[in-house]
Design an enzyme around this catalytic site. Structure first.
Site, PDB file in Angstrom:
ATOM      1  N   GLU A 168      -0.035  -7.380  89.274  1.00  0.00           N
ATOM      2  CA  GLU A 168      -0.111  -7.888  88.107  1.00  0.00           C
ATOM      3  C   GLU A 168       1.454  -8.641  88.001  1.00  0.00           C
ATOM      4  OE1 GLU A 168      -1.428  -5.483  85.049  1.00  0.00           O
ATOM      5  OE2 GLU A 168      -3.137  -4.909  85.890  1.00  0.00           O
ATOM      6  N   ASN A 295      -7.448  -7.324  88.818  1.00  0.00           N
ATOM      7  CA  ASN A 295      -7.579  -6.273  87.803  1.00  0.00           C
ATOM      8  C   ASN A 295      -8.073  -7.025  86.317  1.00  0.00           C
ATOM      9  OD1 ASN A 295      -6.226  -4.975  89.567  1.00  0.00           O
ATOM     10  ND2 ASN A 295      -4.396  -4.608  88.375  1.00  0.00           N
TER      11      ASN A 295
HETATM   12  O1  IFM Z   1      -2.006   1.277  83.678  1.00  0.00           O
HETATM   13  C1  IFM Z   1      -1.935   0.090  83.911  1.00  0.00           C
HETATM   14  C2  IFM Z   1      -1.924  -0.395  85.106  1.00  0.00           C
HETATM   15  O2  IFM Z   1      -0.813   0.017  85.660  1.00  0.00           O
HETATM   16  C3  IFM Z   1      -1.832  -1.891  85.370  1.00  0.00           C
HETATM   17  N1  IFM Z   1      -2.905  -2.418  84.819  1.00  0.00           N
HETATM   18  C4  IFM Z   1      -3.402  -2.205  83.572  1.00  0.00           C
HETATM   19  C5  IFM Z   1      -3.568  -0.597  83.492  1.00  0.00           C
HETATM   20  C6  IFM Z   1      -3.819  -0.136  82.142  1.00  0.00           C
HETATM   21  O3  IFM Z   1      -3.366  -0.709  81.194  1.00  0.00           O
END
Ligand code: IFM
Length: 465
Positions: A168, A295
């Site tokens: 991300e 994600n």
């Molecule tokens: O916990 C986070 C993760 O580290 C990265 N993606 C989103 C998740 C939930 O907020």
């Protein structure tokens, strides 16, 4: 009523995911150096209740128990992240043998349990010494990332099946350097744009190192968003366009089209073409990948907010999140996120239609934070999470049926863990963690997911004679 198991094709893989700072703890053990999240979480007012990752789930010591939970769950794969400050404590220079040994033990334990390791190289825990020299605002950090990648690729390349360079980068760049809600907590439009670019360059340089080391599968994980305008007012449509550039195209265009996004100028008033871009960067960034990790949690609605326009640099920052409204009429998780699984199908189909060079996709995170509690029978009846997972897996099945090449899915997360600015208040795990005692309790969703994996295998695998 428990939802039916969604049907995915033969060969589809199921896993669970975590990240180093969120679970490991042992923040100052065996030579680990400080990261920007150690600094940020210790700064008063930054995280809920002042929570830090100092102990988290104590996974550094309890990893055998956690791998046993994965084995019992029956997953094909486990996605974890390697803490850069554990391996190269200063960010560049001397390597910490004890840090390397920890991931050796973890990987070997996984393989012994029949679980395929997928390693993320950067899940937000930048070594603090690098931040002190400019962090992702400067190119040296991208070069240091490549140096660290070479070390771990050489050491674990024989055993890691899937490598994810960055997790991300949108959050690293914009939530970290523009909004300031993540480490390092900066609020700089210009710094965030430089960070976005250097993250991409770092990714490209890391891909080069991974290929040189003969890594098996190489990709990146993006949190791409399905965005909608709050209305058809021209202001909201313009805000939507800005958000599309910022959330998605900054990443997908250089990675899969070999160019910077169109309409950047209207988003950043010319800043995008900053001095941080060098000739040849696009070729480095756009090197072919074996997969794209996505994600996905929820769709986002974008509305213009008049105060965004005060500063063209910071407008970028303020647009994120602040302008959300919710027209979906959906249930919300404890993150306040609407549950709209169909948005995942739309996102996947749209990417497939848009990018002929799109590699196979893995859902590298998907899950929900819910108000779980332990009932007198000692169990956690998290029916909402089961519903969420069933809905999103069905959405993936729909995308596959529509022709999108999705190969697998990792639930976020194996364990309840340190949810960044929300500390330990938000729980995403299939397994509940009691942070006082570090007791692990598999929730109903854990048992449901295990049932789904078992049913999938029974339905798709050839019977043995
Ligand atoms: O916990 C986070 C993760 O580290 C990265 N993606 C989103 C998740 C939930 O907020």
């Amino acid at each position: 009523m428990t939802p039916a198991f969604p049907e995915l094709p033969a060969g589809f893989r199921f896993g669970a995911a975590t990240a180093a700072y969120q679970i490991e703890g042992a923040h100052d053990e065996d030579g680990r150096g400080p990261s920007i999240w150690d600094t940020y979480s210790r700064t008063p007012g930054r995280t809920l209740d002042g929570a830090t990752g100092d102990t988290a789930c104590d996974h550094y010591h309890r990893y055998p128990e956690d791998v046993a939970l994965l084995r019992e769950l029956g997953v094909d794969g486990y996605r974890f992240s390697i803490a850069w400050p554990r391996v190269v404590p200063q960010g560049t220079g001397p390597v910490n043998p004890k840090g390397l040994d920890f991931y050796d033990r973890l990987i070997d334990e996984l393989l012994a349990a029949g679980i395929r390791p997928a390693a993320t190289l950067y899940h937000w825990d930048l070594p603090q010494p690098l931040e002190d020299r400019g962090g992702w605002r400067v190119r040296e950090t991208a070069e240091a990332f490549a140096e660290y990648t070479a070390v771990v690729a050489e050491r674990y390349g024989d055993r890691v099946e899937r490598w994810i360079t960055l997790n991300e980068p949108f959050c690293s760049a914009f939530v970290g350097y523009a909004v300031g809600r993540h480490a390092p907590g900066a609020q700089e439009g210009r710094g965030a744009l430089a960070a976005a670019h250097h993250l991409l360059v770092g990714h490209g340089l890391a891909v080069r190192e991974l290929r040189a080391a003969g890594a098996r599968e190489v990709g990146i994980t993006l949190n791409l968003d399905r965005l909608h305008a709050a209305s058809d007012r021209p202001e909201d449509l313009a805000a939507l366009r800005r958000a599309e550039v910022l959330h998605n195209e900054v990443w997908t265009e250089p990675l899969f089209s070999g160019r910077y996004p169109e309409h950047e100028a209207e988003t950043w008033a010319g800043l995008a073409d900053g001095p941080w871009r060098e000739p040849g960067d696009l070729a480095v960034i756009g090197a072919p990948l074996d997969f794209l990790g996505i994600n996905f949690y929820r769709p986002i609605t974008i509305a213009d907010a008049p105060h965004h326009t005060a500063d063209p640099e910071l407008r970028t920052a303020v647009d994120i999140g602040a302008a959300e409204t919710d027209p979906y009429g959906a249930r919300h998780t404890t993150m306040g996120w609407p549950v709209v699984p169909g948005a995942l199908t739309e996102l996947l189909c749209d990417l497939h239609d848009r990018y002929p060079r799109l590699p196979p996709v893995w859902i590298t995170e998907n899950g929900s934070a819910e108000t779980d509690s332990v009932t007198p029978d000692g169990r956690v009846h998290d029916a909402e999470r089961i519903d969420y997972l069933a809905g999103h897996l069905a959405a993936v099945a729909d995308a596959v049926a529509a022709g999108v090449d999705v190969r697998g899915y990792y639930v976020w997360s194996l364990l309840d863990n340190f949810e960044w600015a929300y500390g330990y208040d938000r729980r995403f795990g299939l397994v509940r963690v009691d942070y006082e005692t570090q007791t692990r309790t598999p929730k109903d969703s854990y048992h449901w997911y295990r049932g789904l994996i078992t049913a999938h295998r029974a339905r798709t695998e050839e019977p043995t004679r």
